[in-house]
Design a protein around this motif. Structure first.
Motif, PDB file in Angstrom:
ATOM      1  N   ILE A  82       0.841  -1.200   0.000  1.00  0.00           N
ATOM      2  CA  ILE A  82       0.000   0.000   0.000  1.00  0.00           C
ATOM      3  C   ILE A  82       0.878   1.253   0.000  1.00  0.00           C
ATOM      4  CG2 ILE A  82      -1.696   1.299   1.343  1.00  0.00           C
ATOM      5  CD1 ILE A  82      -2.776  -1.438   2.299  1.00  0.00           C
ATOM      6  N   VAL A  83       1.906   1.269   0.857  1.00  0.00           N
ATOM      7  CA  VAL A  83       2.818   2.415   0.928  1.00  0.00           C
ATOM      8  C   VAL A  83       3.542   2.586  -0.407  1.00  0.00           C
ATOM      9  CG1 VAL A  83       4.905   3.298   2.055  1.00  0.00           C
ATOM     10  CG2 VAL A  83       3.094   2.249   3.422  1.00  0.00           C
ATOM     11  N   PHE A  84       3.992   1.484  -0.996  1.00  0.00           N
ATOM     12  CA  PHE A  84       4.669   1.537  -2.287  1.00  0.00           C
ATOM     13  C   PHE A  84       3.745   2.116  -3.352  1.00  0.00           C
ATOM     14  CE2 PHE A  84       5.643  -0.524  -6.383  1.00  0.00           C
ATOM     15  CZ  PHE A  84       6.933  -0.067  -6.566  1.00  0.00           C
ATOM     16  N   GLY A  85       2.484   1.712  -3.356  1.00  0.00           N
ATOM     17  CA  GLY A  85       1.518   2.225  -4.323  1.00  0.00           C
ATOM     18  C   GLY A  85       1.298   3.717  -4.181  1.00  0.00           C
ATOM     19  N   VAL A  86       1.200   4.193  -2.939  1.00  0.00           N
ATOM     20  CA  VAL A  86       0.985   5.626  -2.708  1.00  0.00           C
ATOM     21  C   VAL A  86       2.193   6.429  -3.184  1.00  0.00           C
ATOM     22  CG1 VAL A  86       0.739   7.369  -0.888  1.00  0.00           C
ATOM     23  CG2 VAL A  86      -0.655   5.292  -0.826  1.00  0.00           C
TER      24      VAL A  86
ATOM     25  N   CYS B 251       2.313   6.484  -6.987  1.00  0.00           N
ATOM     26  CA  CYS B 251       1.307   7.408  -7.531  1.00  0.00           C
ATOM     27  C   CYS B 251       1.760   8.862  -7.413  1.00  0.00           C
ATOM     28  CB  CYS B 251      -0.032   7.213  -6.827  1.00  0.00           C
ATOM     29  SG  CYS B 251      -0.876   5.691  -7.304  1.00  0.00           S
ATOM     30  N   LEU B 252       2.378   9.221  -6.281  1.00  0.00           N
ATOM     31  CA  LEU B 252       2.873  10.586  -6.117  1.00  0.00           C
ATOM     32  C   LEU B 252       3.974  10.908  -7.129  1.00  0.00           C
ATOM     33  CD1 LEU B 252       2.982  10.889  -2.219  1.00  0.00           C
ATOM     34  CD2 LEU B 252       1.399  12.015  -3.783  1.00  0.00           C
ATOM     35  N   ILE B 253       4.849   9.940  -7.370  1.00  0.00           N
ATOM     36  CA  ILE B 253       5.933  10.159  -8.335  1.00  0.00           C
ATOM     37  C   ILE B 253       5.355  10.325  -9.741  1.00  0.00           C
ATOM     38  CG2 ILE B 253       7.904   9.031  -9.462  1.00  0.00           C
ATOM     39  CD1 ILE B 253       8.615   7.869  -6.702  1.00  0.00           C
ATOM     40  N   VAL B 254       4.425   9.470 -10.124  1.00  0.00           N
ATOM     41  CA  VAL B 254       3.814   9.560 -11.449  1.00  0.00           C
ATOM     42  C   VAL B 254       3.070  10.891 -11.597  1.00  0.00           C
ATOM     43  CG1 VAL B 254       2.021   8.570 -12.930  1.00  0.00           C
ATOM     44  CG2 VAL B 254       3.688   7.082 -11.834  1.00  0.00           C
ATOM     45  N   ALA B 255       2.344  11.302 -10.552  1.00  0.00           N
ATOM     46  CA  ALA B 255       1.628  12.579 -10.612  1.00  0.00           C
ATOM     47  C   ALA B 255       2.614  13.744 -10.776  1.00  0.00           C
ATOM     48  CB  ALA B 255       0.777  12.767  -9.358  1.00  0.00           C
TER      49      ALA B 255
END
Length: 184
Positions: A107-111, A114-118
């Motif tokens: 879950i932490v990895f996904g968040v 997502c922040l990096i991609v954004a």
């Protein structure tokens, strides 16, 4: 706390209550619960007899199911918990700790991902917008310069020289920079 005859009576009453509640029969009495091998550490085993036939015992699986169903009431009566009031061969009523279906690290990895991609998308979009704005300003400037070159100004009805903004304009009244000083 001290285990005495009153505590013993309460325990028998709670087991009789559990048996009555489980079997939905009101035939189990306090006298049907027998405590055996009592020790100073409050350790004993008990049996429940059938009230219609005072000699036969109730099967252990029925007693276990009745205790398991009413264990929270028994614990509450003695102000204890499953860790302090232990029934051997009867599993505790506490549910095992809940394991999430997805690991926490995922879950932490996904968040973070997502922040990096954004952030990358934001940088790309803002770069494209700056590039478009820069191109728009440069085309406006070129259009303005072209308009200035094309226009011919008239003074007193006579056409004047057109200023070349790109090359600049040299005023012939003043001497050139290299002729400013007289050579010796």
């Amino acid at each position: 706390y001290a285990w005495d005859a009153n505590e013993e009576y309460l325990f028998k009453a709670m087991v009789a209550f559990a048996m009555r509640r489980y079997s939905s029969k009101s035939t189990t009495q306090i006298s049907n619960v027998l405590l055996c091998n009592m020790t100073d550490r409050v350790s004993f085993w008990f049996v429940v007899t059938d009230s219609s036939k005072n000699v036969t015992t109730v099967p252990g699986s029925v007693v276990e199911a009745a205790i398991r169903m009413n264990r929270n009431r028994i614990n509450s009566a003695f102000l204890l918990s499953d860790k302090t009031l232990q029934f051997l061969k009867i599993t505790s009523t506490l549910s095992p700790p809940v394991e999430p279906s997805t690991p926490v690290w995922l879950i932490v990895f996904g968040v973070v991902l997502c922040l990096i991609v954004a952030g990358i998308v934001f940088l790309i979009v803002s770069g494209i917008q700056k590039h478009k704005k820069k191109n728009k300003e440069s085309t406006e400037r070129e259009n303005l310069e072209e308009k200035v070159e094309v226009t011919v100004t008239l003074e007193n009805g006579l056409p004047c020289e057109v200023l070349d903004l790109k090359a600049g304009h040299i005023n012939g009244v003043f001497p050139a920079d290299d002729e400013r000083f007289t050579s010796l």
